[in-house]
Design an enzyme around this catalytic site. Structure first.
Site, short mmCIF file in Angstrom:
data_model
loop_
_atom_site.label_atom_id
_atom_site.label_comp_id
_atom_site.label_asym_id
_atom_site.label_seq_id
_atom_site.Cartn_x
_atom_site.Cartn_y
_atom_site.Cartn_z
N MET A 78 71.64 37.42 23.53
CA MET A 78 70.90 38.54 23.53
C MET A 78 69.64 37.98 22.38
SD MET A 78 73.33 41.73 23.68
CE MET A 78 71.99 42.74 23.40
N HIS A 79 68.80 38.86 22.49
CA HIS A 79 67.43 38.88 21.51
C HIS A 79 66.62 37.90 21.31
CE1 HIS A 79 70.46 41.91 19.89
NE2 HIS A 79 71.23 41.07 19.58
N ASP A 237 75.42 39.47 26.64
CA ASP A 237 76.71 38.89 26.53
C ASP A 237 77.93 39.93 26.06
OD1 ASP A 237 75.95 38.97 24.20
OD2 ASP A 237 75.97 36.71 23.50
#
Length: 377
Positions: A78-79, A237
């Site tokens: 992520m991110h 995830d």
């Protein structure tokens, strides 16, 4: 019917082939480089991800009837910030979730914009790993590149875009950008304005289980698959893993250890942590969850074994860590090799051993690393 699952990890892409009853037929893994151009920075090239997808899918589906494949779903890290220009070319390497360059921008968001307003806009405060501070860093440090941005997306959404041609993301992954109004499941106009971008530069939002399109003719030919293959929105995830472990609904909790370590608590209603140590995100099942993440978990063990002790025999090194020794050490390890996110929001935090003595042994330090990870969780 057969289905392909893709997990875009930090160190490797993992693919599995599963039938409609949930039986896993085959698993393939493809590694790719991770770059640290400056201390605290962490980057990857999105093109490396797609090469891994292409090679991995071909290996995964070798020797089977390709017409049996009905869908592809991707999840993963992520991110990360992935930005494309007007020609859909990647503008710069992706800035990853564990990148710590945005301390200045994170502090400005939390202290100038203010934690209270950030929480009202998004349900969360700023953390260095989130996407919004990365956009602010790019605007301040790479203004010419920032001006070329036409599309802002997350790592697994780049894969979906290349597979389907659909500019999309899902709510669970978008929650970690600090650009989404998580409670109301829409882009936060206030945060987009703060970051100097518009909603037209942001992907369309989907629930994780929704279809976003089918394989493009070009990708179908490249992968050797039929164009009818459905592409699902996918998930971040941790949300995807939570669904896989049955961590849905009230009264459940999931702890996972990978490069990072997370604790995941689902909720049927939107909730926030008053101390701002936990993230308030959307879940992949359409509900919500609270999540805390320590940036270096199992990666500390990997660093200690492979980079320091120069061994791949983890079991042999850890054999001396017996039950009777647990909790008896006077040697401690702080697992902040890439800064920290929860509960200490500090990208500048660094790891260290404490309590070393003349009689401290190799085995003691190995145990300290393992216990440091456990205590951090």
């Amino acid at each position: 019917m057969l289905y392909i699952g893709i997990d875009l990890g930090t160190s490797a892409l993992k693919l599995l082939l599963m039938d409609e009853k949930g039986k896993i037929r085959k698993i393939v893994s493809k590694e790719y480089p991770l770059y640290f151009p400056h201390p605290g920075w962490s980057e990857q090239n999105p093109e490396d991800w797609m090469r891994a997808v292409t090679d991995g899918v071909k290996e995964l589906t070798g020797g089977i009837n390709k017409n049996e494949i009905a869908g592809i779903g991707a999840g993963g890290q992520m991110h990360g910030l992935v930005v494309l220009d007007e020609n859909d070319e990647v503008i710069r390497p992706a800035i990853l979730w564990n990148d710590g360059r945005t301390q200045k921008q994170t502090d400005e968001l939390n202290n100038v914009t203010g934690r209270k307003l950030l929480s009202e806009y998004t349900g969360n405060i700023a953390f260095a790993g989130f996407t919004a501070p990365k956009l602010l860093w790019m605007r301040e440090n790479e203004p010419e590149l920032f001006a070329r941005i036409k599309k802002v997306m997350l790592p697994k959404d780049y894969i979906n875009y290349k597979l389907s041609g659909t500019f999309c993301t899902d709510y669970s992954d978008a929650s970690g950008m600090l650009l989404l109004d998580v409670k109301n499941r829409c882009w936060s106009r206030q945060m987009l304005s703060i970051c100097g971008i518009s909603e037209k530069q942001m992907p369309r939002l989907y629930e994780s289980y929704e279809a976003v399109g089918h394989l493009t003719p070009e990708m179908a030919e490249k992968l050797g698959l039929p164009e009818k293959v459905i592409i699902a929105a996918g998930a971040g995830d941790n949300a995807a893993a939570a669904v896989g472990t049955g961590t849905v609904g009230e009264g459940t909790c999931n702890i996972s250890l990978g490069t990072s370590g997370t604790i995941f608590i689902p909720s049927m209603r939107f909730r926030t942590d008053n101390g701002n140590a936990l993230h308030a995100f959307a879940h992949a099942d359409g509900s919500f969850h609270l999540m805390g993440c320590m940036l270096s978990a199992a990666s500390c063990n990997k660093w200690w074994m492979e980079d320091i002790l120069r061994t791949s025999d983890f079991a042999k090194e850890q054999a001396a860590v017996t039950d009777d020794k647990l909790g008896t050490l006077q040697t401690y390890f702080l697992p902040y090799l890439m800064g920290e996110r929860a509960p200490h929001n500090d990208p500048a935090a660094r790891g260290c051993f404490i309590g070393l003595r003349m009689d401290t042994s190799r085995e003691d330090m190995t145990q300290a690393v393992l216990e440091g990870i456990a205590f951090g969780m």
